[in-house]
Motif scaffolding. Sequence first.
Motif, PDB file in Angstrom:
ATOM      1  N   GLU A 274       0.824  -1.197   0.000  1.00 36.03           N
ATOM      2  CA  GLU A 274       0.000   0.000   0.000  1.00 36.03           C
ATOM      3  C   GLU A 274       0.867   1.258   0.000  1.00 36.03           C
ATOM      4  O   GLU A 274       1.969   1.273   0.540  1.00 36.03           O
ATOM      5  CB  GLU A 274      -0.919   0.010   1.217  1.00 36.03           C
ATOM      6  N   ASN A 275       0.326   2.316  -0.588  1.00 34.49           N
ATOM      7  CA  ASN A 275       0.973   3.622  -0.518  1.00 34.49           C
ATOM      8  C   ASN A 275       1.116   4.070   0.929  1.00 34.49           C
ATOM      9  O   ASN A 275       0.213   3.884   1.739  1.00 34.49           O
ATOM     10  CB  ASN A 275       0.119   4.675  -1.237  1.00 34.49           C
ATOM     11  N   ASP A 276       2.249   4.672   1.239  1.00 35.55           N
ATOM     12  CA  ASP A 276       2.415   5.365   2.507  1.00 35.55           C
ATOM     13  C   ASP A 276       3.087   6.700   2.214  1.00 35.55           C
ATOM     14  O   ASP A 276       3.661   6.887   1.134  1.00 35.55           O
ATOM     15  CB  ASP A 276       3.266   4.542   3.477  1.00 35.55           C
ATOM     16  N   LYS A 277       3.014   7.617   3.154  1.00 34.01           N
ATOM     17  CA  LYS A 277       3.582   8.964   2.962  1.00 34.01           C
ATOM     18  C   LYS A 277       4.848   9.082   3.799  1.00 34.01           C
ATOM     19  O   LYS A 277       4.847   9.670   4.878  1.00 34.01           O
ATOM     20  CB  LYS A 277       2.560  10.027   3.351  1.00 34.01           C
ATOM     21  N   LEU A 278       5.941   8.538   3.281  1.00 36.28           N
ATOM     22  CA  LEU A 278       7.171   8.444   4.063  1.00 36.28           C
ATOM     23  C   LEU A 278       8.333   9.254   3.489  1.00 36.28           C
ATOM     24  O   LEU A 278       9.423   9.215   4.048  1.00 36.28           O
ATOM     25  CB  LEU A 278       7.601   6.976   4.192  1.00 36.28           C
ATOM     26  N   PHE A 279       8.111   9.997   2.405  1.00 37.69           N
ATOM     27  CA  PHE A 279       9.215  10.683   1.747  1.00 37.69           C
ATOM     28  C   PHE A 279       9.097  12.207   1.842  1.00 37.69           C
ATOM     29  O   PHE A 279       7.999  12.775   1.818  1.00 37.69           O
ATOM     30  CB  PHE A 279       9.269  10.300   0.264  1.00 37.69           C
ATOM     31  N   TYR A 280      10.264  12.814   1.949  1.00 37.80           N
ATOM     32  CA  TYR A 280      10.428  14.239   1.669  1.00 37.80           C
ATOM     33  C   TYR A 280      11.316  14.358   0.432  1.00 37.80           C
ATOM     34  O   TYR A 280      12.072  13.443   0.101  1.00 37.80           O
ATOM     35  CB  TYR A 280      11.091  14.963   2.843  1.00 37.80           C
ATOM     36  N   ASP A 281      11.242  15.499  -0.216  1.00 33.77           N
ATOM     37  CA  ASP A 281      12.150  15.708  -1.340  1.00 33.77           C
ATOM     38  C   ASP A 281      13.587  15.805  -0.839  1.00 33.77           C
ATOM     39  O   ASP A 281      14.506  15.251  -1.452  1.00 33.77           O
ATOM     40  CB  ASP A 281      11.752  16.968  -2.115  1.00 33.77           C
ATOM     41  N   ILE A 282      13.776  16.492   0.281  1.00 38.93           N
ATOM     42  CA  ILE A 282      15.097  16.589   0.924  1.00 38.93           C
ATOM     43  C   ILE A 282      14.903  16.326   2.410  1.00 38.93           C
ATOM     44  O   ILE A 282      13.976  16.867   3.026  1.00 38.93           O
ATOM     45  CB  ILE A 282      15.718  17.986   0.731  1.00 38.93           C
ATOM     46  N   LEU A 283      15.759  15.508   2.979  1.00 40.43           N
ATOM     47  CA  LEU A 283      15.732  15.248   4.417  1.00 40.43           C
ATOM     48  C   LEU A 283      17.117  15.549   4.975  1.00 40.43           C
ATOM     49  O   LEU A 283      18.104  14.920   4.588  1.00 40.43           O
ATOM     50  CB  LEU A 283      15.328  13.807   4.707  1.00 40.43           C
ATOM     51  N   LEU A 284      17.172  16.546   5.864  1.00 37.50           N
ATOM     52  CA  LEU A 284      18.418  16.892   6.534  1.00 37.50           C
ATOM     53  C   LEU A 284      18.408  16.217   7.898  1.00 37.50           C
ATOM     54  O   LEU A 284      17.605  16.561   8.773  1.00 37.50           O
ATOM     55  CB  LEU A 284      18.553  18.414   6.683  1.00 37.50           C
ATOM     56  N   ARG A 285      19.292  15.244   8.054  1.00 36.96           N
ATOM     57  CA  ARG A 285      19.357  14.487   9.303  1.00 36.96           C
ATOM     58  C   ARG A 285      20.119  15.295  10.360  1.00 36.96           C
ATOM     59  O   ARG A 285      21.209  15.821  10.102  1.00 36.96           O
ATOM     60  CB  ARG A 285      20.083  13.156   9.072  1.00 36.96           C
ATOM     61  N   ASP A 286      19.517  15.373  11.524  1.00 40.56           N
ATOM     62  CA  ASP A 286      20.167  16.032  12.659  1.00 40.56           C
ATOM     63  C   ASP A 286      21.264  15.115  13.189  1.00 40.56           C
ATOM     64  O   ASP A 286      20.996  14.162  13.922  1.00 40.56           O
ATOM     65  CB  ASP A 286      19.125  16.332  13.734  1.00 40.56           C
ATOM     66  N   ASP A 287      22.515  15.399  12.826  1.00 41.53           N
ATOM     67  CA  ASP A 287      23.615  14.516  13.193  1.00 41.53           C
ATOM     68  C   ASP A 287      24.096  14.734  14.620  1.00 41.53           C
ATOM     69  O   ASP A 287      25.043  14.084  15.069  1.00 41.53           O
ATOM     70  CB  ASP A 287      24.785  14.649  12.206  1.00 41.53           C
ATOM     71  N   VAL A 294      15.050  17.812   9.502  1.00 40.43           N
ATOM     72  CA  VAL A 294      14.318  18.804   8.710  1.00 40.43           C
ATOM     73  C   VAL A 294      13.814  18.147   7.430  1.00 40.43           C
ATOM     74  O   VAL A 294      14.613  17.695   6.599  1.00 40.43           O
ATOM     75  CB  VAL A 294      15.209  20.015   8.361  1.00 40.43           C
ATOM     76  N   GLY A 295      12.486  18.092   7.281  1.00 34.26           N
ATOM     77  CA  GLY A 295      11.877  17.564   6.071  1.00 34.26           C
ATOM     78  C   GLY A 295      11.495  18.702   5.147  1.00 34.26           C
ATOM     79  O   GLY A 295      10.749  19.610   5.536  1.00 34.26           O
ATOM     80  N   ILE A 296      12.010  18.675   3.932  1.00 35.37           N
ATOM     81  CA  ILE A 296      11.800  19.750   2.963  1.00 35.37           C
ATOM     82  C   ILE A 296      11.075  19.193   1.742  1.00 35.37           C
ATOM     83  O   ILE A 296      11.427  18.116   1.236  1.00 35.37           O
ATOM     84  CB  ILE A 296      13.154  20.367   2.546  1.00 35.37           C
ATOM     85  N   LEU A 297      10.057  19.903   1.311  1.00 38.98           N
ATOM     86  CA  LEU A 297       9.325  19.544   0.104  1.00 38.98           C
ATOM     87  C   LEU A 297       9.465  20.661  -0.928  1.00 38.98           C
ATOM     88  O   LEU A 297       9.752  21.805  -0.580  1.00 38.98           O
ATOM     89  CB  LEU A 297       7.846  19.312   0.409  1.00 38.98           C
ATOM     90  N   TYR A 312      10.565  24.295   0.563  1.00 42.50           N
ATOM     91  CA  TYR A 312      10.049  24.892   1.794  1.00 42.50           C
ATOM     92  C   TYR A 312      10.119  23.840   2.897  1.00 42.50           C
ATOM     93  O   TYR A 312      10.094  22.627   2.629  1.00 42.50           O
ATOM     94  CB  TYR A 312       8.610  25.402   1.623  1.00 42.50           C
ATOM     95  N   ILE A 313      10.217  24.305   4.128  1.00 41.67           N
ATOM     96  CA  ILE A 313      10.291  23.391   5.265  1.00 41.67           C
ATOM     97  C   ILE A 313       8.890  22.875   5.574  1.00 41.67           C
ATOM     98  O   ILE A 313       7.980  23.650   5.872  1.00 41.67           O
ATOM     99  CB  ILE A 313      10.890  24.089   6.495  1.00 41.67           C
ATOM    100  N   ALA A 314       8.718  21.567   5.487  1.00 44.27           N
ATOM    101  CA  ALA A 314       7.417  20.953   5.750  1.00 44.27           C
ATOM    102  C   ALA A 314       7.290  20.478   7.184  1.00 44.27           C
ATOM    103  O   ALA A 314       6.192  20.486   7.754  1.00 44.27           O
ATOM    104  CB  ALA A 314       7.187  19.786   4.791  1.00 44.27           C
ATOM    105  N   LEU A 342      15.600  28.292  15.484  1.00 43.61           N
ATOM    106  CA  LEU A 342      16.844  28.626  14.793  1.00 43.61           C
ATOM    107  C   LEU A 342      16.834  28.076  13.368  1.00 43.61           C
ATOM    108  O   LEU A 342      17.219  28.773  12.418  1.00 43.61           O
ATOM    109  CB  LEU A 342      18.041  28.057  15.553  1.00 43.61           C
ATOM    110  N   ILE A 343      16.374  26.851  13.218  1.00 47.08           N
ATOM    111  CA  ILE A 343      16.320  26.246  11.886  1.00 47.08           C
ATOM    112  C   ILE A 343      15.390  27.039  10.977  1.00 47.08           C
ATOM    113  O   ILE A 343      15.732  27.368   9.843  1.00 47.08           O
ATOM    114  CB  ILE A 343      15.853  24.780  11.994  1.00 47.08           C
ATOM    115  N   GLU A 344      14.189  27.363  11.488  1.00 47.59           N
ATOM    116  CA  GLU A 344      13.210  28.080  10.667  1.00 47.59           C
ATOM    117  C   GLU A 344      13.701  29.455  10.264  1.00 47.59           C
ATOM    118  O   GLU A 344      13.408  29.930   9.162  1.00 47.59           O
ATOM    119  CB  GLU A 344      11.889  28.193  11.421  1.00 47.59           C
ATOM    120  N   SER A 345      14.469  30.120  11.117  1.00 44.46           N
ATOM    121  CA  SER A 345      14.899  31.490  10.839  1.00 44.46           C
ATOM    122  C   SER A 345      16.239  31.573  10.117  1.00 44.46           C
ATOM    123  O   SER A 345      16.530  32.605   9.496  1.00 44.46           O
ATOM    124  CB  SER A 345      14.988  32.278  12.154  1.00 44.46           C
TER     125      SER A 345
END
Length: 355
Positions: A274-287, A294-297, A312-314, A342-345
């Motif tokens: 089944e379809n699931d909604k598990l992807f972002y276009d870009i995912l920045l992992r907090d190392d 940060v999930g970005i679409l 944009y940040i989703a 901080l991330i948003e700004s």
Amino acid sequence: MTIIKEPTLSGRYINYDMIAPLLTTYYFDEIIPLGHSVLQTPINLYRIGKGKKKILLWSQMHGNESTTTKALFDVLNSLKGSPLLSKLSLYCIPMLNPDGANVFTRVNHNQTDLNRDAFQLTQPESLCLRKAYELVNPDYCFNLHDQRSIFSAGKAAHPATVSFLAPSYNEERTINEVRKRAMEVIVVMYRKLQLYIPNQIARFDDSFNINCTGDYYTAAGTPTILFEAGHFPNDYNREQTRNCIATAISTALEYIALEEVTSVNYKDYFNIPENDKLFYDILLRDDTHSGNDVGILYQEVLQDNHINFQPYIAEIGDLSHKFGHQEDKLSHFLTPPYSKDLIESTLDLNKMKYI
């Protein structure tokens, strides 16, 4: 069937002016006027083939879902002179929502989602489709769409490049002979596509809504198949996906033309994830492991007849259960420690140049 790509159509933005020359030069056996869009663009039904098995296809019901329109013209090219046309009559509406397509929006000019208007028929485009259905009395309906890049094929890190659905006809999602025939054809397409995009085919949610076109026509007794063109890695213009959709359509046409769909060989449909909604276009992992992934679409914006993908940040948070079509470390863009504010700004989205 060898897929012959239509060279004049490419990219994500496809409007009526782009397909109009093809509609005037391609040899159709019959052209049936259905009506006009809100802004008076003609909507016609185009037939090729003279066979007894009748298939009705429509694309770009949502104006910003253009991949299947490209694929449909590829299939039309591939069918020229085909012996399948002695067994099939193919009726198609290449662009049901030309007004929405022109401005790259899901809805029509009256801001109505045509795929939620199958029962009430408030829009002229919806009336065109219903007229086509009643004129043709098809043996199968193919409902052609795009889906967003957020979808995965199941719970794994595989994008849903193509998704299918045999729509429900009642709230209980009962499986009757009509749905079984649609499921059987889907199984054949699934097996074919597994050779090219293994683990990237999914099954769409079958919640019932009588206002949805597929649900309505299934309830009316016609096996209906939803095609959803999704994301293929590094293919935001969906040229690879286009080929997958064309392959799926041609596979279905061959099977319907040459085989007897018995509604027996349908059970493997339920093995499709089944379809699931598990992807972002870009995912920045907090190392730093502080839970601020940060999930970005991408927002698709029409500019100068071209689609620009604006990030944009989703979502910000613990996204360890999600995936990115592109992934990177957050520390490559910000200096820790991080906070959501901080991330948003501070995060410079202009540096997200993955397309």
